[in-house]
Design a protein around this motif. Structure first.
Motif, PDB file in Angstrom:
ATOM      1  N   HIS A 454       0.842  -1.211   0.000  1.00 65.51           N
ATOM      2  CA  HIS A 454       0.000   0.000   0.000  1.00 65.51           C
ATOM      3  C   HIS A 454       0.869   1.250   0.000  1.00 65.51           C
ATOM      4  N   GLY A 456       0.421   5.748   0.515  1.00 63.27           N
ATOM      5  CA  GLY A 456      -0.517   6.709   1.071  1.00 63.27           C
ATOM      6  C   GLY A 456       0.114   8.041   1.386  1.00 63.27           C
ATOM      7  N   LEU A 464      -4.705   9.113   3.857  1.00 62.49           N
ATOM      8  CA  LEU A 464      -5.346   8.367   2.770  1.00 62.49           C
ATOM      9  C   LEU A 464      -4.389   7.261   2.338  1.00 62.49           C
ATOM     10  N   HIS A 466      -3.912   3.571  -0.146  1.00 52.93           N
ATOM     11  CA  HIS A 466      -4.442   2.702  -1.195  1.00 52.93           C
ATOM     12  C   HIS A 466      -3.755   1.344  -1.101  1.00 52.93           C
ATOM     13  N   TYR A 468      -3.148  -2.285  -2.722  1.00 46.03           N
ATOM     14  CA  TYR A 468      -3.238  -2.787  -4.088  1.00 46.03           C
ATOM     15  C   TYR A 468      -2.615  -4.176  -4.189  1.00 46.03           C
ATOM     16  N   TRP A 474      -9.336   1.481  -0.662  1.00 48.08           N
ATOM     17  CA  TRP A 474      -8.831   2.750  -0.131  1.00 48.08           C
ATOM     18  C   TRP A 474      -9.264   2.894   1.326  1.00 48.08           C
ATOM     19  N   ALA A 490     -13.276   6.283   3.575  1.00 40.31           N
ATOM     20  CA  ALA A 490     -12.981   6.405   2.135  1.00 40.31           C
ATOM     21  C   ALA A 490     -14.256   6.464   1.294  1.00 40.31           C
ATOM     22  N   ARG A 499     -11.279  13.452   0.147  1.00 42.85           N
ATOM     23  CA  ARG A 499     -10.585  12.339  -0.505  1.00 42.85           C
ATOM     24  C   ARG A 499     -10.029  12.753  -1.869  1.00 42.85           C
ATOM     25  N   GLU A 503      -6.162  12.629  -2.868  1.00 44.80           N
ATOM     26  CA  GLU A 503      -5.697  11.811  -4.001  1.00 44.80           C
ATOM     27  C   GLU A 503      -4.824  12.640  -4.936  1.00 44.80           C
TER      28      GLU A 503
END
Ligand SMILES: [Ca+2]
Length: 519
Positions: A454, A456, A464, A466, A468, A474, A490, A499, A503
């Protein structure tokens, strides 16, 4: 008496004349060339900031580590860019994120041909050494002396690799690392020197020095408020295998000999590893060990419910972890006292930090890796009397990425532009720096223990992330209202704009740091 008065008058007159001379006279004729500062970088392994009394006072007293902050600066919001051992060490050495220094996970080799701050110091006339846990697989380069633990190393009577040759020492690993470090500084004190004192402790499986095996026995540790986290709406947490409840091995981690207990699949290697560790003790030492843990065996036999067993393993974790830290603190004190007695304390930069933080039961966990606060953060205390006034409490976002440029800058050496960290010199000198980073970019890659890669971004208020790879999820936290990071916002429409903005900032930092982001 008459002569005494005359001598006094002559000395006083001379002093007055000297005082009236312009400064340049002194600069040109009487001041010695200023010696570059020495550097002592102490990096412990998995030392949670929660277990340092300068950060949190209710778990353990660490007077020696605290002293560094009291006589210098405590970085109250220091973080790492990739929360796992080898990658963080590579970041510290290079001042570059994992995707640029090439070491993304614990299984990778460090490319030792690349630029590191010890190499640059060495080129500028420093004597350099690394002693203790290296964990970068390739042999150290840029050091006049290196004496490192093989891989993770051992706690008792440890093996070392000294300048490429196998060797072994008797004693407890933290004491041995400090013995070797003090010895090396003593032999090199006539030069500017840079010592990397890299502790193994308090890394899993937390084997304490024999003299502290009875400590904390009378204290019951309370699990943190989010110990029973149900991981709702957080796929990364649901997939991990680093919980105290299910993933600690009774023998290896909790030191309980239970013949009928089977290790979990994830720990099938652990009982044999424990056996190898315990066999390093001499028969006399083993007796002390067995006597100390006999009481724990008895307590374990009385446990009836699963929750009692979980709380017992939490208690065992805390006891052994803090006992290891007691020894780290003692030995940090030895280094500081050596600097005092050698007269070098004033011109030596001392940094105490960890390669990353660790969970002490928060979210029910014991390990690190995630971008949640406890393992994302690291303790960081810096003393340099020539520049830093005492008792500075600094709240700017410092990173392990900043160590290399900071050390070079404080040594008066130009920081290479390829380093991505920022020198903390102004921050340390003034306590604040209005141009300092307001956001932190993080990227974790390793998949062991069921972890999910991840990346962030953290700001002063939000985080935040993410996740993957095996998942695509998220997580968003409002740290002002939820500092324990329990409620994932999220997909909360009220936070839609927040958010979106985060991002955007995340993608900005990925471009800025040249992170290609493979998902
Ligand atoms: Ca570590």
């Amino acid at each position: 008496m008459y002569y005494m008065k005359r001598v006094f008058l002559i000395v006083a007159t001379l002093a007055l004349v000297l005082l009236q001379l312009p400064d340049s006279c002194f600069a040109q004729h009487t001041l010695p060339v200023k010696r570059p500062p020495n550097i002592v970088l102490i990096v412990s392994d998995d030392h949670a900031y929660q277990a340092i009394s300068a950060y949190r006072h209710d778990l353990i007293n660490t007077p020696n580590i605290d002293r560094i902050g009291r006589e210098g600066a405590i970085m109250r919001k220091a973080y790492v860019t990739n929360s796992v051992c080898s990658p963080s060490r590579a970041v510290i050495l290079t001042g570059k994120y994992s995707h640029l220094n090439g070491l993304r996970d614990n299984g990778s080799f460090f490319d030792s041909t690349q630029q590191t701050f010890p190499k640059i110091l060495q080129q500028h006339g420093y004597k350099t050494a690394v002693i203790g846990k290296w964990h970068l697989w390739s042999a150290p380069t840029g050091f006049d002396y290196w004496n490192i633990l093989p891989a993770q190393g051992h706690y008792y009577n440890p093996d070392f690799i000294k300048m490429g040759k196998d060797t072994a020492y008797t004693g407890y690993v933290t004491d041995v690392i400090t013995d070797l470090s003090v010895q090396w500084m003593n032999q090199n004190k006539q030069y500017p020197f840079c010592l990397l004192l890299y502790n193994k402790a308090p890394h899993r499986n937390w084997m304490p020095p024999l003299k502290y095996l009875d400590e904390c026995n009378n204290h019951t540790f309370s699990p943190p408020a989010n110990f029973y986290d149900d991981y709702k709406d957080r796929a990364g947490l649901q997939r991990q295998h680093i919980t105290i409840a299910n993933d600690l091995d009774l023998k290896y981690d909790s030191k309980i000999i239970c013949d009928s207990c089977k290790p979990a699949a994830i720990n099938d290697w652990a009982p044999a590893e424990f056996q190898r560790e315990i066999e390093r003790l001499t028969p006399a030492e083993k007796k002390v060990w067995d006597a100390a843990y006999a009481g724990e065996q008895e307590v374990f036999k009385q446990l009836r419910t699963n929750d009692e067993r979980v709380r017992f393993q939490f208690q065992r974790y805390m006891e052994d972890y803090l006992r290891c830290i007691h020894s780290v603190d003692d030995n940090t004190g030895r280094v500081l006292r050596w600097l005092d007695s050698s007269g070098l304390a004033g011109n030596t930069i001392v940094i105490y930090m960890s390669d990353q933080g660790v969970y002490l039961g928060e979210h029910g966990l014991y390990d690190k890796r995630f971008m949640y606060e406890e393992s994302f953060r690291t303790p960081m205390l810096i003393r340099f009397p020539a520049l830093i006034s005492p008792a500075q409490k600094i709240d700017a976002f410092a990173l392990n990425l900043d160590i290399a440029p900071t050390v070079l800058d404080l040594a008066g050496i130009t920081v290479p532009s390829a380093m991505q960290g920022v020198s903390m010199k102004k921050l340390l000198q003034k306590g604040t720096d209005e141009h300092w980073r307001k956001e932190i970019y993080y990227h974790y890659y390793e998949r062991s223990f069921g972890l999910t890669p991840h990346y962030g971004i953290k700001t002063s208020r939000y985080k935040l992330m993410h996740f993957y790879g095996a998942v695509n999820t998220w997580e968003l936290y409002d740290l002002k209202n939820d500092s324990a990071e329990m409620k994932n916002l999220a997909d909360d429409s009220k936070y839609g704009r927040v958010r979106q903005e985060l991002e955007k900032r995340l993608r900005f930092w990925q471009r800025y740091y040249k992170d290609p982001v493979k998902e």
